[in-house]
Design a protein around this motif. Structure first.
Motif, mmCIF file in Angstrom:
data_model
loop_
_atom_site.group_PDB
_atom_site.id
_atom_site.type_symbol
_atom_site.label_atom_id
_atom_site.label_comp_id
_atom_site.label_asym_id
_atom_site.label_seq_id
_atom_site.Cartn_x
_atom_site.Cartn_y
_atom_site.Cartn_z
ATOM 1 N N ASP A 249 60.973 32.213 2.686
ATOM 2 C CA ASP A 249 60.720 33.221 1.656
ATOM 3 C C ASP A 249 59.833 32.665 0.549
ATOM 4 O OD1 ASP A 249 62.249 35.273 2.767
ATOM 5 O OD2 ASP A 249 64.104 34.437 1.950
ATOM 6 N N LEU A 250 60.122 31.428 0.150
ATOM 7 C CA LEU A 250 59.418 30.879 -1.013
ATOM 8 C C LEU A 250 57.996 30.467 -0.665
ATOM 9 C CD1 LEU A 250 62.416 29.039 -2.629
ATOM 10 C CD2 LEU A 250 61.312 31.142 -3.372
ATOM 11 N N LEU A 251 57.762 30.153 0.586
ATOM 12 C CA LEU A 251 56.394 29.891 1.023
ATOM 13 C C LEU A 251 55.608 31.193 0.957
ATOM 14 C CD1 LEU A 251 54.558 27.635 2.163
ATOM 15 C CD2 LEU A 251 55.102 28.484 4.439
ATOM 16 N N GLU A 252 56.252 32.253 1.398
ATOM 17 C CA GLU A 252 55.604 33.557 1.378
ATOM 18 C C GLU A 252 55.308 34.008 -0.054
ATOM 19 O OE1 GLU A 252 57.052 37.701 3.093
ATOM 20 O OE2 GLU A 252 57.205 36.058 4.525
ATOM 21 N N LEU A 253 56.224 33.707 -0.973
ATOM 22 C CA LEU A 253 56.026 34.095 -2.376
ATOM 23 C C LEU A 253 55.105 33.117 -3.109
ATOM 24 C CD1 LEU A 253 59.705 35.112 -3.288
ATOM 25 C CD2 LEU A 253 57.728 36.648 -3.253
ATOM 26 N N LYS A 254 54.620 32.110 -2.413
ATOM 27 C CA LYS A 254 53.697 31.095 -2.960
ATOM 28 C C LYS A 254 54.326 30.266 -4.080
ATOM 29 C CE LYS A 254 49.376 33.243 -1.636
ATOM 30 N NZ LYS A 254 49.360 34.694 -1.513
ATOM 31 N N VAL A 255 55.647 30.131 -4.021
ATOM 32 C CA VAL A 255 56.328 29.263 -4.984
ATOM 33 C C VAL A 255 56.229 27.817 -4.502
ATOM 34 C CG1 VAL A 255 58.597 28.678 -5.956
ATOM 35 C CG2 VAL A 255 57.874 31.062 -5.816
ATOM 36 N N ILE A 256 56.205 27.619 -3.180
ATOM 37 C CA ILE A 256 56.074 26.267 -2.619
ATOM 38 C C ILE A 256 54.822 26.191 -1.739
ATOM 39 C CG2 ILE A 256 58.557 25.866 -2.679
ATOM 40 C CD1 ILE A 256 58.498 26.240 0.438
ATOM 41 N N ASP A 257 54.448 24.943 -1.414
ATOM 42 C CA ASP A 257 53.203 24.731 -0.664
ATOM 43 C C ASP A 257 53.424 24.434 0.808
ATOM 44 O OD1 ASP A 257 51.384 24.745 -3.040
ATOM 45 O OD2 ASP A 257 52.764 23.144 -3.608
ATOM 46 N N GLY A 258 54.645 24.036 1.164
ATOM 47 C CA GLY A 258 54.851 23.723 2.569
ATOM 48 C C GLY A 258 56.317 23.515 2.899
ATOM 49 N N ILE A 259 56.609 23.633 4.214
ATOM 50 C CA ILE A 259 57.975 23.449 4.699
ATOM 51 C C ILE A 259 58.012 22.204 5.577
ATOM 52 C CG2 ILE A 259 59.812 24.450 6.134
ATOM 53 C CD1 ILE A 259 58.685 27.222 5.363
ATOM 54 N N ILE A 260 59.008 21.365 5.389
ATOM 55 C CA ILE A 260 59.156 20.173 6.220
ATOM 56 C C ILE A 260 60.245 20.428 7.258
ATOM 57 C CG2 ILE A 260 59.649 17.694 6.242
ATOM 58 C CD1 ILE A 260 58.746 17.627 3.297
ATOM 59 N N LYS A 261 59.886 20.214 8.506
ATOM 60 C CA LYS A 261 60.768 20.527 9.622
ATOM 61 C C LYS A 261 62.026 19.642 9.626
ATOM 62 C CE LYS A 261 60.381 22.744 13.834
ATOM 63 N NZ LYS A 261 61.578 23.467 13.407
ATOM 64 N N GLU A 262 63.147 20.243 10.020
ATOM 65 C CA GLU A 262 64.398 19.487 10.175
ATOM 66 C C GLU A 262 64.770 19.409 11.651
ATOM 67 O OE1 GLU A 262 67.695 20.701 7.705
ATOM 68 O OE2 GLU A 262 66.368 21.116 6.026
ATOM 69 N N ARG A 306 50.019 28.493 -12.979
ATOM 70 C CA ARG A 306 49.585 29.694 -13.679
ATOM 71 C C ARG A 306 49.549 30.920 -12.766
ATOM 72 N NH1 ARG A 306 48.827 33.026 -15.968
ATOM 73 N NH2 ARG A 306 47.564 33.646 -17.731
ATOM 74 N N SER A 307 49.305 30.670 -11.476
ATOM 75 C CA SER A 307 49.100 31.814 -10.577
ATOM 76 C C SER A 307 50.407 32.375 -10.006
ATOM 77 C CB SER A 307 48.182 31.393 -9.437
ATOM 78 O OG SER A 307 48.860 30.445 -8.626
ATOM 79 N N ILE A 308 51.528 31.723 -10.271
ATOM 80 C CA ILE A 308 52.778 32.223 -9.691
ATOM 81 C C ILE A 308 53.299 33.436 -10.466
ATOM 82 C CG2 ILE A 308 55.158 31.662 -9.048
ATOM 83 C CD1 ILE A 308 54.340 28.749 -8.834
ATOM 84 N N GLY A 309 53.600 34.480 -9.738
ATOM 85 C CA GLY A 309 54.113 35.692 -10.378
ATOM 86 C C GLY A 309 53.534 36.918 -9.701
ATOM 87 N N VAL A 310 54.294 38.001 -9.735
ATOM 88 C CA VAL A 310 53.851 39.250 -9.117
ATOM 89 C C VAL A 310 54.011 40.373 -10.138
ATOM 90 C CG1 VAL A 310 54.321 40.912 -7.278
ATOM 91 C CG2 VAL A 310 54.575 38.471 -6.825
ATOM 92 N N PRO B 96 59.265 42.414 -6.489
ATOM 93 C CA PRO B 96 58.712 41.606 -5.391
ATOM 94 C C PRO B 96 59.766 41.142 -4.384
ATOM 95 C CG PRO B 96 58.741 40.352 -7.437
ATOM 96 C CD PRO B 96 59.122 41.742 -7.786
ATOM 97 N N LEU B 97 61.025 41.059 -4.789
ATOM 98 C CA LEU B 97 62.069 40.630 -3.862
ATOM 99 C C LEU B 97 62.756 41.815 -3.194
ATOM 100 C CD1 LEU B 97 61.567 37.965 -5.263
ATOM 101 C CD2 LEU B 97 63.988 37.727 -5.722
ATOM 102 N N GLY B 98 62.397 43.019 -3.634
ATOM 103 C CA GLY B 98 63.102 44.200 -3.156
ATOM 104 C C GLY B 98 64.554 44.176 -3.591
#
Lengths: 313, 295
Positions: A249-262, A306-310, B96-98
Motif C-alpha cells: 500500500d505504501l509503495l503505491e501511495l509513494k510513501v516508500i521507495d521500495g520493498i525488500i523481499k522476505e 515535499r511531494s508526498i500527499g494527495v 486517498p485511503l478510501g
C-alpha cells in the motif's frame, strides 16, 4: 484494472447505495453491508495472499529479526556509541559505526528485545526523547565525517510517559525531522518490523525509505484507530484494512521507495537470508547515493518529502 | 423555638431549565431569555454575557480562561484590518485511503464551518509589519493535519522565503489525521523540512501554541519556532493524557501538559494572554527588524 479490482469496485458501489438508502429510509440494513464487506475482504485476500491484519501479526512476531540480527548480518566491525550528552543513554535506540561492504556508515536502530529482560532494559523499543537526541547526535557526527546514515525502524511508537513529556518527546521528534531534512550526507531508512507513528518517522526522513515485505508503517496502531474511530479496540482487524499500513500500500501511495523481499512465511523463518536481502538493497542504494553531489542530494530529498500527499486543487 | 421552624417563608419559584440555570433574579422570567446571550465559563463556572466575552477576545472576565476560538476570529484579532491576502483557499482533501465516513465528514464540515480545511494560510500585516501566517482551525476534525494542512503550510513557508517574510503559525491540533494514514504522518516531515528551509535563509518563525496542540503537530512545526509563545493554560503535549494514564496506570496532575508546565520544563519561551498577543508579536517583529520605539 483486473477482474477482481472491478468486482471490488462494484461491491463498494453497492455498499454506498445501501448506505444512502439506509439514510433516507431509516431501515437498518447493516447486516447486508457486513456480508458485502466480508465478500470484499475475501476478494482483497485473493489479490494479496496475506491480509493487513495477518501482516501486522508477522511484523510483531517475537522471533522476528531485530537490530542485533541485522548488525550481525550486515555490518562489519560494528562499534556501539552511547548517550545524548545531555540526560542519559536510552537503550531503546542503538547507534554506532561500522562498515556495510566497503562503505563506512553510521548505523542507528530502534532496539526491541527478544526476551523480557532485554525488553525491560530497552523499554520494548519505545524511545524517550534522549533516544532521539542520541540518534540526532550520531547523525550530526556522520554529517561531519561525511559518512552515510542507515536507520532501521522498529518501534510500536515513542514512549508515552511522564518523563518523556517532561523532557519534550514532541520537541525531540520534531528536531530530528527538521535536521534530517537537510543533513548533508546520504540517509537510508528501512522499516524492519513495526513503524509506529511519530516515533518511527523520527528515524525515517531519508533519501531512500524501504520496507521489508511484512513490515508495517502507520500513523496509529490498528488498535488505537479502532478504539478512537470505531469505538471498539476489538475491531483492530478492520482498522488495519483502512489504514493502508502494508509495504505494498505504501509503495503505491509513494510513501516508500521500495520493498525488500522476505523468506516465505516471514523474516523470522530465515533471519540470515533476510539480512542478506537487506544488505544487497543497502549496497545498491549506498553506491548510488554516495556518488551524488551532496547539495543535489539534499535538494532531491526535500523534493521527495515535499511531494508526498494527495489533495484536490 | 419550634414555631420558627414552621413559619411560612416567602419563596419565589423559578422556572429554571438545566441549560440556563444561571438565572438568579427572581423577577426575570426565563421564558424570554435568549440562551445564546450567555456563556458559562467551563473553568470557573461564571456566567458571562456573550457581548462582554466577545469584547474581551473570548477570555473569561473572571478567571482569564481562554476559550477556544476559530481561525476567523483569530485572524480578526491578530492582523490589521483589510491587510490579508489568503493562499490556496480552494485546496481540498480527498479520501486517498478510501477511509469509511471520511468524505462525508469533510463535506459536512466545510459546509458548516465555511472553510475547506483545518488551516488557513496567507499574508497579512501586524501593526503594519508584513508576515506570512498559518492559523489552524480546531473545529475541523480537531485541527488534524492531513495532506492539505501539510501542503498549505509548506507552500506558505516557501512563499515566505520568496518574499523574505517572517512566519507566524497559530497551532491548534489533535495531531496527524488518522483518516489519511501514512500520508498524514508524512506531512510532519514535509512541514518540518519547509521550516528548515525558511530558517536557513535567516528568516524568523514564531510558533504560537493554543489549546489544544498535541501529537504530530507538537512533534513537528509547533515545537520548531525560533520563538515559541503559548496562550495561558493551553494543553500542549505529544501523547494524549488518557494514553499516558493508561500506560503508567496513574492519574496525572491537572497542570501536566499545560503551557505553564511546558514553560517550566523549558520548551516554550513565554506565555502571553490573548489580549497581549498582537502587541507581543509586534514587539518581537520590531526587534527583529531593528525598529525601536514607534518609528
Amino acid at each position: 484494472m483486473n477482474d477482481v479490482d472491478i468486482k471490488i469496485k462494484e461491491i463498494d458501489e453497492k455498499i454506498k447505495k445501501i448506505k444512502d438508502f439506509m439514510n433516507s429510509s431509516g431501515i437498518d440494513l447493516s447486516g447486508e453491508i457486513e456480508s458485502l464487506n466480508q465478500k470484499k475482504n475475501e476478494l482483497i485476500k485473493s489479490l494479496n495472499p496475506k491480509s493487513p491484519w495477518e501482516i501486522v501479526q508477522i511484523a510483531r512476531q517475537k522471533s522476528r529479526p531485530n537490530y542485533e540480527d541485522y548488525i550481525n548480518g550486515i555490518i562489519d566491525s560494528f562499534i556501539e556509541f552511547h548517550g545524548d550528552r545531555s540526560f542519559r543513554d536510552d537503550a531503546a535506540i542503538v547507534g554506532g559505526i561500522g562498515f556495510i561492504d566497503k562503505f563506512p556508515v553510521t548505523f542507528i536502530s530502534h532496539a526491541k528485545g527478544k526476551n523480557i529482560e532485554e525488553n525491560v532494559k530497552r523499554n520494548f523499543g519505545s524511545p524517550h526523547p534522549e533516544g532521539y537526541r542520541k540518534a540526532l547526535r550520531l547523525m550530526k557526527q556522520a554529517e561531519k565525517f561525511k559518512r552515510p546514515v542507515v536507520c532501521f525502524i522498529d518501534t510500536s511508537g515513542a514512549y508515552c510517559g511522564v518523563g518523556a513529556e517532561e523532557r519534550g518527546q514532541g520537541e525531540a521528534i520534531a528536531r530530528n525531522l527538521l535536521e534530517m531534512s537537510d543533513l548533508k550526507t546520504p540517509i537510508i531508512s528501512v522499516v524492519i518490523g513495526e513503524g509506529g507513528s511519530g516515533g518511527a518517522l523520527a528515524l525515517g526522513v531519508a533519501d531512500r525509505v524501504f520496507m521489508l515485505e511484512n513490515a508495517i508503517y502507520s500513523v496509529i496502531s490498528p488498535e488505537g484507530c479502532a478504539s478512537i474511530l470505531l469505538k471498539d479496540s476489538g475491531r483492530a482487524n478492520e482498522a488495519a484494512n483502512y489504514l493502508k499500513l502494508t509495504s505494498r500500500d505504501l509503495l503505491e501511495l509513494k510513501v516508500i521507495d521500495g520493498i525488500i523481499k522476505e523468506p516465505s512465511g516471514g523474516a523470522h523463518n530465515d533471519a540470515e537470508l533476510t539480512a542478506k536481502n537487506v544488505k544487497s538493497v543497502l549496497i545498491d542504494a549506498l553506491n548510488e547515493l554516495t556518488k551524488m553531489d551532496v547539495n543535489d542530494l539534499v535538494e532531491k530529498r526535500y523534493d521527495k518529502i515535499r511531494s508526498i500527499g494527495v489533495f484536490l486543487e | 423555638m419550634w414555631k420558627d421552624l414552621f413559619v411560612q417563608r416567602k419563596y419565589a419559584t423559578l422556572k429554571v431549565t438545566k441549560k440556563n440555570d444561571f438565572i438568579k433574579d427572581e423577577n426575570v422570567s426565563t421564558d424570554n431569555i435568549d440562551v445564546d446571550m450567555f456563556t458559562k465559563c467551563p473553568s470557573c463556572g461564571e456566567i458571562l454575557i456573550n457581548m462582554d466575552l466577545d469584547k474581551n477576545l473570548k477570555v473569561c472576565l473572571k478567571c482569564n480562561h481562554h476559550f477556544r476560538i476559530g481561525s476567523k476570529e483569530r485572524i480578526d484579532i491578530t492582523f490589521d484590518k483589510d491587510s490579508i491576502e489568503y493562499f490556496d483557499t480552494n485546496m481540498k482533501s480527498l479520501n486517498p485511503l478510501g477511509f469509511p465516513g471520511y468524505s462525508e465528514k469533510l463535506k459536512s464540515l466545510s459546509k458548516s464551518l465555511g472553510i475547506n480545511e483545518a488551516v488557513v494560510t496567507g499574508r497579512g500585516k501586524i501593526e503594519g509589519i508584513d508576515v506570512c501566517f498559518g492559523v489552524m482551525e480546531p473545529n475541523f476534525i480537531m485541527g488534524s493535519m492531513g495532506s492539505v494542512v501539510g501542503e498549505k503550510l509548506s507552500r506558505m513557508f516557501e512563499r515566505a522565503i520568496e518574499m523574505k517574510l517572517p512566519v507566524i503559525v497559530f497551532c491548534a491540533s489533535g495531531g496527524a489525521r488518522m483518516q489519511e494514514g501514512m500520508l498524514s504522518l508524512s506531512q510532519m516531515a514535509k512541514v518540518s523540512a519547509a521550516v528548515k528551509k525558511h530558517s536557513n535563509k535567516g528568516l524568523l518563525y514564531i510558533s504560537v501554541i493554543t489549546d489544544p496542540t498535541t501529537g504530530g503537530v507538537t512533534a513537528s512545526f509547533a515545537s520548531l519556532g525560533d520563538i515559541i509563545i503559548a496562550e495561558p493554560k493551553a494543553t500542549i503535549g505529544f501523547a494524549g493524557r488518557r494514553v499516558i494514564e493508561q500506560t503508567i496506570k496513574q492519574k496525572l496532575p491537572l497542570e501536566f501538559q499545560t503551557s505553564e508546565f511546558m514553560l517550566e520544563h523549558g520548551f516554550i519561551d513565554m506565555i502571553a494572554d490573548r489580549n497581549k498577543m498582537k502587541e507581543t508579536l509586534h514587539n518581537i517583529l520590531k526587534i527583529h527588524m531593528g525598529v525601536k520605539g514607534n518609528e
